[in-house]
Design an enzyme around this catalytic site. Structure first.
Site, PDB file in Angstrom:
ATOM      1  N   SER A   9       0.797  -1.045  -0.059  1.00 35.98           N
ATOM      2  CA  SER A   9      -0.320  -0.615   0.295  1.00 35.98           C
ATOM      3  C   SER A   9       1.054   0.847  -0.316  1.00 35.98           C
ATOM      4  O   SER A   9       1.350   1.686   0.741  1.00 35.98           O
ATOM      5  CB  SER A   9      -1.046  -0.104   1.139  1.00 35.98           C
ATOM      6  OG  SER A   9      -1.205   1.949   1.705  1.00 35.98           O
ATOM      7  N   HIS A  32      -1.443  -1.216  -4.189  1.00 33.85           N
ATOM      8  CA  HIS A  32      -2.513  -1.226  -3.285  1.00 33.85           C
ATOM      9  C   HIS A  32      -2.208   0.829  -3.133  1.00 33.85           C
ATOM     10  O   HIS A  32      -1.940   1.333  -3.219  1.00 33.85           O
ATOM     11  CB  HIS A  32      -3.068  -1.385  -2.268  1.00 33.85           C
ATOM     12  CG  HIS A  32      -4.027  -1.468  -1.225  1.00 33.85           C
ATOM     13  ND1 HIS A  32      -5.255  -2.130  -1.416  1.00 33.85           N
ATOM     14  CD2 HIS A  32      -4.298  -0.558  -0.395  1.00 33.85           C
ATOM     15  CE1 HIS A  32      -5.911  -1.862  -0.782  1.00 33.85           C
ATOM     16  NE2 HIS A  32      -5.520  -1.013   0.157  1.00 33.85           N
ATOM     17  N   ASP A  34      -4.681   3.860  -1.714  1.00 31.22           N
ATOM     18  CA  ASP A  34      -6.100   3.698  -0.609  1.00 31.22           C
ATOM     19  C   ASP A  34      -6.383   5.675  -1.136  1.00 31.22           C
ATOM     20  O   ASP A  34      -5.795   6.076  -1.331  1.00 31.22           O
ATOM     21  CB  ASP A  34      -5.898   3.802   0.087  1.00 31.22           C
ATOM     22  CG  ASP A  34      -4.545   2.392   0.878  1.00 31.22           C
ATOM     23  OD1 ASP A  34      -6.392   1.894   0.812  1.00 31.22           O
ATOM     24  OD2 ASP A  34      -4.229   2.013   1.314  1.00 31.22           O
ATOM     25  N   MET A  36      -9.497   7.897   0.333  1.00 27.60           N
ATOM     26  CA  MET A  36      -9.766   8.256   1.319  1.00 27.60           C
ATOM     27  C   MET A  36     -10.871   9.800   1.208  1.00 27.60           C
ATOM     28  O   MET A  36      -9.861  10.718   0.953  1.00 27.60           O
ATOM     29  CB  MET A  36      -9.118   8.486   2.510  1.00 27.60           C
ATOM     30  CG  MET A  36      -8.264   6.889   2.217  1.00 27.60           C
ATOM     31  SD  MET A  36      -7.477   7.316   4.550  1.00 27.60           S
ATOM     32  CE  MET A  36      -7.215   5.521   4.261  1.00 27.60           C
ATOM     33  N   HIS A  65      -8.183   1.110  -3.854  1.00 30.51           N
ATOM     34  CA  HIS A  65      -8.631   0.700  -2.514  1.00 30.51           C
ATOM     35  C   HIS A  65     -10.035   1.779  -2.084  1.00 30.51           C
ATOM     36  O   HIS A  65      -9.965   3.060  -1.752  1.00 30.51           O
ATOM     37  CB  HIS A  65      -8.853  -0.249  -1.397  1.00 30.51           C
ATOM     38  CG  HIS A  65      -9.357  -0.139  -0.420  1.00 30.51           C
ATOM     39  ND1 HIS A  65      -8.518   0.495   0.983  1.00 30.51           N
ATOM     40  CD2 HIS A  65     -10.604  -0.030   0.007  1.00 30.51           C
ATOM     41  CE1 HIS A  65      -9.445  -0.110   1.970  1.00 30.51           C
ATOM     42  NE2 HIS A  65     -10.319  -0.384   1.321  1.00 30.51           N
ATOM     43  N   MET A  67     -11.897   3.867  -0.481  1.00 32.12           N
ATOM     44  CA  MET A  67     -12.435   4.240   0.950  1.00 32.12           C
ATOM     45  C   MET A  67     -13.474   6.070   0.842  1.00 32.12           C
ATOM     46  O   MET A  67     -13.050   6.162   1.317  1.00 32.12           O
ATOM     47  CB  MET A  67     -11.771   4.569   1.848  1.00 32.12           C
ATOM     48  CG  MET A  67     -11.500   2.856   2.298  1.00 32.12           C
ATOM     49  SD  MET A  67      -9.808   3.079   3.628  1.00 32.12           S
ATOM     50  CE  MET A  67      -8.749   2.392   1.992  1.00 32.12           C
ATOM     51  N   MET A 136     -11.510  -6.367   5.580  1.00 35.68           N
ATOM     52  CA  MET A 136     -10.927  -5.395   6.179  1.00 35.68           C
ATOM     53  C   MET A 136      -9.967  -5.857   7.212  1.00 35.68           C
ATOM     54  O   MET A 136     -11.270  -6.575   8.012  1.00 35.68           O
ATOM     55  CB  MET A 136     -11.595  -3.942   6.362  1.00 35.68           C
ATOM     56  CG  MET A 136     -11.461  -3.155   5.259  1.00 35.68           C
ATOM     57  SD  MET A 136      -9.943  -2.609   4.572  1.00 35.68           S
ATOM     58  CE  MET A 136      -8.941  -1.880   5.490  1.00 35.68           C
ATOM     59  N   GLY A 141      -8.882   3.268   7.411  1.00 35.98           N
ATOM     60  CA  GLY A 141      -8.633   5.106   7.337  1.00 35.98           C
ATOM     61  C   GLY A 141      -7.121   5.539   7.778  1.00 35.98           C
ATOM     62  O   GLY A 141      -7.111   6.350   7.289  1.00 35.98           O
ATOM     63  N   GLY A 143      -3.234   3.483   8.034  1.00 34.49           N
ATOM     64  CA  GLY A 143      -1.786   2.548   8.202  1.00 34.49           C
ATOM     65  C   GLY A 143      -1.199   2.856   9.474  1.00 34.49           C
ATOM     66  O   GLY A 143      -1.646   3.711   9.999  1.00 34.49           O
ATOM     67  N   ASP A 174      -6.592  -6.976   4.608  1.00 31.92           N
ATOM     68  CA  ASP A 174      -5.866  -5.415   4.122  1.00 31.92           C
ATOM     69  C   ASP A 174      -5.495  -5.028   5.578  1.00 31.92           C
ATOM     70  O   ASP A 174      -7.150  -4.704   6.370  1.00 31.92           O
ATOM     71  CB  ASP A 174      -6.291  -4.405   3.211  1.00 31.92           C
ATOM     72  CG  ASP A 174      -6.250  -2.883   3.125  1.00 31.92           C
ATOM     73  OD1 ASP A 174      -5.017  -3.085   3.250  1.00 31.92           O
ATOM     74  OD2 ASP A 174      -6.807  -2.541   2.835  1.00 31.92           O
ATOM     75  N   GLY A 176      -2.049  -4.303   8.359  1.00 27.64           N
ATOM     76  CA  GLY A 176      -1.284  -4.668   9.611  1.00 27.64           C
ATOM     77  C   GLY A 176      -1.025  -6.061   9.693  1.00 27.64           C
ATOM     78  O   GLY A 176      -1.175  -7.342  10.032  1.00 27.64           O
ATOM     79  N   GLY A 196       1.479  -1.891   4.183  1.00 24.76           N
ATOM     80  CA  GLY A 196       1.821  -0.690   3.724  1.00 24.76           C
ATOM     81  C   GLY A 196       2.879  -0.633   4.530  1.00 24.76           C
ATOM     82  O   GLY A 196       3.937  -0.612   4.252  1.00 24.76           O
TER      83      GLY A 196
HETATM   84  O1  LIG Z   1      -6.742   0.413   3.431  1.00 24.91           O
HETATM   85  C1  LIG Z   1      -6.078   0.646   3.594  1.00 24.91           C
HETATM   86  C2  LIG Z   1      -5.856   1.524   5.696  1.00 24.91           C
HETATM   87  O2  LIG Z   1      -7.692   1.937   5.417  1.00 24.91           O
HETATM   88  C3  LIG Z   1      -4.241   0.879   3.583  1.00 24.91           C
HETATM   89  O3  LIG Z   1      -4.237  -0.575   2.915  1.00 24.91           O
HETATM   90  C4  LIG Z   1      -3.892  -0.643   5.111  1.00 24.91           C
HETATM   91  O4  LIG Z   1      -3.741  -0.030   6.689  1.00 24.91           O
HETATM   92  C5  LIG Z   1      -2.575  -1.046   5.230  1.00 24.91           C
HETATM   93  O5  LIG Z   1      -1.022   0.013   6.034  1.00 24.91           O
HETATM   94  P1  LIG Z   1      -0.699  -1.416   7.423  1.00 24.91           P
HETATM   95  O6  LIG Z   1      -0.218  -2.059   6.579  1.00 24.91           O
HETATM   96  O7  LIG Z   1       0.117  -0.696   7.868  1.00 24.91           O
HETATM   97  O8  LIG Z   1      -2.125  -1.993   8.324  1.00 24.91           O
HETATM   98 FE   LIG Z   2      -6.461  -0.317   1.633  1.00 19.95          FE
END
Ligand SMILES: O=C(CO)[C@H](O)[C@H](O)COP(=O)(O)O
Ligand SMILES: [Fe+2]
Length: 225
Positions: A9, A32, A34, A36, A65, A67, A136, A141, A143, A174, A176, A196
């Site tokens: 990401s 990926h 994101d 938002m 993605h 959002m 998810m 929202g 990373g 997606d 963590g 990410g």
């Molecule tokens: O959609 C996302 C957050 O809404 C990101 O894609 C996701 O959080 C990636 O970051 P990490 O791998 O650091 O969690």
């Molecule tokens: Fe994402």
């Protein structure tokens, strides 16, 4: 064996140097992106014009993605831009079947995302309309959040439904995803992994991708043996 894909990401990349940041992940399966809107989620990132520039210089296909609220109105424009894959949130669409069909008819793969608290069961009839289901594993929202283990049973139920349907719908997770959590997500049935901070937070993002792919593939292989 189901193919293991690693999609870094760019949320954790340096937004001032996106072109160089994309070159650092050229061994990824897709990037990926994101999007938002500060309405569907309490954060704001980039819109279609920047996504189009990313697409123009990216060495790998784009996995958007979205959002964003009112996905029915805004998501088709991302498919028109020629993105390989466009994922909207089920919670942001009034007519998800129509929207998925529209994305496909415009040449993109159609993905649908579910927040951690959204059940998968009401959407299982929709599997034939989808190329990818995104479960998810953090609240969307931001990373850098910790993987939510409470999503594992939902991933398992989604995998059982996909396998039972005989359809090749990918199951993406997606949020963590690390070298450690990827194993739990893959065991539960995910096969496309967004990461990410685990990729861009590493000294060598390409090596981090290889490591995640090795772990994910090993677990998927063991699951099918
Ligand atoms: O959609 C996302 C957050 O809404 C990101 O894609 C996701 O959080 C990636 O970051 P990490 O791998 O650091 O969690
Ligand atoms: Fe994402």
């Amino acid at each position: 064996m189901t193919q293991c894909c690693i999609n870094p990401s760019i949320l954790s990349a340096d937004f001032v140097n996106l072109e160089a940041e994309l070159q650092r992940i050229s061994n990824a399966d897709a990037v990926h992106v994101d999007v938002m809107d500060n309405h569907f989620v309490p954060n704001l990132t980039i819109g279609l014009p920047v996504v189009q520039r990313i697409q123009a210089v990216s060495p790998v296909p784009l996995d958007a993605h979205l959002m964003i609220a009112d996905a029915d109105r805004w998501a088709p424009g991302f498919a028109d831009a020629g993105l390989a894959s466009v994922t909207f949130h089920a919670e942001a669409s009034i007519a998800p079947i129509k929207l998925a069909r529209e994305l496909r008819s415009r040449g993109s793969k159609a993905g649908m995302a579910l927040r951690p608290a959204t059940p998968v069961e009401p959407y299982l009839d929709m599997l034939p309309e989808l190329d990818m289901l995104l479960i998810m594993t953090v609240e969307p929202g931001f990373g850098g959040q910790a993987f939510l283990d409470i999503t594992l049973p939902k991933i398992r139920r989604a995998r059982a439904a996909v396998d039972g349907s005989g359809l090749g719908v990918a199951i993406q997770v997606d949020g963590g995803i690390t070298e450690e959590t990827i194993t739990r997500a893959a065991e539960a049935g995910a096969n496309v992994f967004v990461a990410g901070s685990a990729v861009y937070g590493a000294d060598d993002p390409a090596a981090a991708i290889d490591l995640l792919r090795k772990e994910g593939s090993r677990t998927l292989r063991a699951a099918t043996e």
